[in-house]
Design a protein around this motif. Structure first.
Motif, PDB file in Angstrom:
ATOM      1  N   LEU A 154       0.846  -1.193   0.000  1.00 59.67           N
ATOM      2  CA  LEU A 154       0.000   0.000   0.000  1.00 59.67           C
ATOM      3  C   LEU A 154       0.878   1.238   0.000  1.00 59.67           C
ATOM      4  N   LEU A 155       0.658   2.121  -0.967  1.00 56.70           N
ATOM      5  CA  LEU A 155       1.480   3.318  -1.122  1.00 56.70           C
ATOM      6  C   LEU A 155       0.624   4.524  -1.441  1.00 56.70           C
ATOM      7  N   ASN A 156       1.080   5.694  -1.051  1.00 54.13           N
ATOM      8  CA  ASN A 156       0.488   6.941  -1.534  1.00 54.13           C
ATOM      9  C   ASN A 156       1.059   7.215  -2.911  1.00 54.13           C
ATOM     10  N   LEU A 157       0.270   7.866  -3.758  1.00 57.98           N
ATOM     11  CA  LEU A 157       0.754   8.228  -5.088  1.00 57.98           C
ATOM     12  C   LEU A 157       1.565   9.517  -4.991  1.00 57.98           C
ATOM     13  N   ASP A 158       2.706   9.548  -5.641  1.00 55.45           N
ATOM     14  CA  ASP A 158       3.507  10.762  -5.718  1.00 55.45           C
ATOM     15  C   ASP A 158       3.245  11.380  -7.086  1.00 55.45           C
TER      16      ASP A 158
END
Length: 195
Positions: A128-132
């Motif tokens: 799970l990652l935030n979008l950059d």
């Protein structure tokens, strides 16, 4: 929506046959009032389906260009036909999710490099990652109308790094055509209905 190949060795082959569409994709689109036309990846008549739909969806799944050349070829043919429609002035979008985005990237490269264009990343098992989002990404069709609250809620901040710190592209948008791809899964969460 193009169906995803399923080999006889796969668990659900006896139920689904040679292809399937994950229910999460269907549910996501239906919530927006979009009618789904399943397009068999084995079709020999893509023009017939083009006359029945006003956009294409390349879903996620377990077929990659390297292990399913037939799937890649039909996606490529549909992209070619969608480009022709757009060139004639008919708005005809394509959305590629995860594996569908990978197909779009290989097709856009125009080299049919099914073996080595895409690189492997350490992102399996629900990383799970935030979008950059890049500066151009903030101006893109995909994100430009998102409210600041929506952007903040998602913490959308679209490249990413895998577990090893290796950067990968996580969202793409066509420069000349309404083609979009995400290497993530908005169809799995109803808070992503913006997309």
């Amino acid at each position: 929506m193009i169906t995803v190949p399923l080999s006889p060795r796969k668990k659900f082959y006896s139920v689904c046959g040679d292809s399937y569409i994950a229910s999460s994709h269907v549910t996501w689109l239906k919530r927006q009032g979009i009618k789904i036309v399943p397009i068999p990846y084995t079709t020999k008549n893509p023009k017939y389906y083009m006359s029945k739909v006003n956009g294409l969806y390349f879903p996620s799944g377990g077929a990659f260009a390297l292990n399913s050349k037939e799937y890649y070829k039909i996606c490529k043919e549909f992209v070619r036909l969608a480009m022709k429609e757009n060139d004639k002035g008919n708005y005809f979008p394509i959305w590629g999710g995860c594996m569908g985005m990978q197909q779009l990237v290989i097709i856009a490269d125009e080299q049919d490099n099914l073996d080595t264009l895409l690189t492997q990343f350490d992102s399996f098992n629900n990383l799970l990652l935030n979008l950059d989002i890049t500066e151009n990404g903030r101006k893109s069709k995909m994100f430009r109308n998102a409210t600041p609250e929506f952007m903040k809620t998602l913490e959308i901040v679209s490249t990413n790094k895998d577990r090893q710190g290796k950067t990968f592209v996580s969202t793409i948008e066509g420069r000349f055509y309404p083609f979009y791809g995400v290497q993530w899964h908005p169809e799995r969460d109803d808070t992503m209905d913006y997309f």
